[in-house]
Design a protein around this motif. Structure first.
Motif, mmCIF file in Angstrom:
data_model
loop_
_atom_site.group_PDB
_atom_site.id
_atom_site.type_symbol
_atom_site.label_atom_id
_atom_site.label_comp_id
_atom_site.label_asym_id
_atom_site.label_seq_id
_atom_site.Cartn_x
_atom_site.Cartn_y
_atom_site.Cartn_z
ATOM 1 N N PHE A 1 9.023 -7.516 5.827
ATOM 2 C CA PHE A 1 7.622 -7.286 6.111
ATOM 3 C C PHE A 1 7.152 -6.107 5.265
ATOM 4 N N VAL A 2 6.090 -6.312 4.474
ATOM 5 C CA VAL A 2 5.618 -5.255 3.594
ATOM 6 C C VAL A 2 4.446 -4.494 4.199
ATOM 7 N N ALA A 3 3.403 -5.206 4.595
ATOM 8 C CA ALA A 3 2.201 -4.535 5.089
ATOM 9 C C ALA A 3 1.371 -5.500 5.915
ATOM 10 N N VAL A 4 0.496 -4.946 6.740
ATOM 11 C CA VAL A 4 -0.382 -5.755 7.563
ATOM 12 C C VAL A 4 -1.761 -5.119 7.586
ATOM 13 N N ILE A 5 -2.783 -5.939 7.732
ATOM 14 C CA ILE A 5 -4.146 -5.431 7.815
ATOM 15 C C ILE A 5 -4.890 -6.197 8.889
ATOM 16 N N ASN A 6 -5.668 -5.487 9.703
ATOM 17 C CA ASN A 6 -6.389 -6.165 10.784
ATOM 18 C C ASN A 6 -7.735 -6.668 10.283
ATOM 19 N N PRO A 7 -8.455 -7.408 11.108
ATOM 20 C CA PRO A 7 -9.728 -7.986 10.642
ATOM 21 C C PRO A 7 -10.743 -6.949 10.176
ATOM 22 N N SER A 8 -10.666 -5.745 10.704
ATOM 23 C CA SER A 8 -11.626 -4.707 10.315
ATOM 24 C C SER A 8 -11.272 -4.021 9.008
ATOM 25 N N GLY A 9 -10.063 -4.273 8.513
ATOM 26 C CA GLY A 9 -9.676 -3.679 7.242
ATOM 27 C C GLY A 9 -8.787 -2.465 7.331
ATOM 28 N N ASP A 10 -8.255 -2.195 8.503
ATOM 29 C CA ASP A 10 -7.325 -1.079 8.641
ATOM 30 C C ASP A 10 -5.933 -1.569 8.242
ATOM 31 N N GLY A 11 -5.392 -0.969 7.208
ATOM 32 C CA GLY A 11 -4.106 -1.394 6.673
ATOM 33 C C GLY A 11 -2.997 -0.443 7.034
ATOM 34 N N THR A 12 -1.851 -0.969 7.326
ATOM 35 C CA THR A 12 -0.694 -0.159 7.664
ATOM 36 C C THR A 12 0.530 -0.667 6.910
ATOM 37 N N PRO A 13 0.941 0.033 5.861
ATOM 38 C CA PRO A 13 2.201 -0.361 5.207
ATOM 39 C C PRO A 13 3.346 -0.246 6.184
ATOM 40 N N PHE A 14 4.224 -1.166 6.161
ATOM 41 C CA PHE A 14 5.320 -1.178 7.107
ATOM 42 C C PHE A 14 6.605 -0.647 6.501
ATOM 43 N N SER A 15 6.894 -1.122 5.301
ATOM 44 C CA SER A 15 8.155 -0.756 4.696
ATOM 45 C C SER A 15 8.112 0.666 4.140
ATOM 46 N N GLU A 16 9.085 1.487 4.496
ATOM 47 C CA GLU A 16 9.172 2.840 3.973
ATOM 48 C C GLU A 16 9.325 2.828 2.457
ATOM 49 N N SER A 17 9.915 1.779 1.935
ATOM 50 C CA SER A 17 10.179 1.712 0.502
ATOM 51 C C SER A 17 8.917 1.532 -0.329
#
Length: 119
Positions: free
Chosen positions: A47-63
């Protein structure tokens, strides 16, 4: 039925940048939570990253923190993954996915695009 089509992959050198795109059709894109995943050769999907419908993005992978950014354009039904300072270990097939909730399994998947980073 939601269809996701990735583009933007290719062969680059270490330190280069790429922007992947994932175009969605057949659903209400603006309501989906979108994610990017990757599968390096011979390894499992991560899993690399996720973004919600409003556009808030959260990278998941520390790498990838500090190097990758996820964004979306709901008017274009497209999610992006900006990848900077690429490293050979970023070599993988990158896929986007969509889910209707902010938790749980992703319901829809693209076919993936290859990113190869040479040293």
């Amino acid at each position: 039925q939601v269809q996701l089509v990735e583009s933007g992959g290719g062969l680059v050198q270490a330190g280069d940048s790429l922007r992947l795109s994932c175009a969605a059709s057949g659903g209400t894109f603006s309501t989906y939570h979108m994610g990017w995943f990757r599968q390096p050769p011979g390894k499992g999907r991560e899993f690399v990253a996720v973004i919600n419908p409003s556009g808030d993005g959260t990278p998941f992978s520390e790498s990838v923190k500090g190097r990758f950014t996820i964004s979306r354009d709901n008017a274009k039904s497209t999610v992006y993954l900006q990848m900077n300072n690429l490293k050979p270990e970023d070599t993988a097939v990158y896929s986007c996915a969509a889910r209707v909730r902010d938790y749980g399994l992703f319901n829809y998947w693209g076919q993936g695009t290859q990113v190869t980073v040479s040293s």
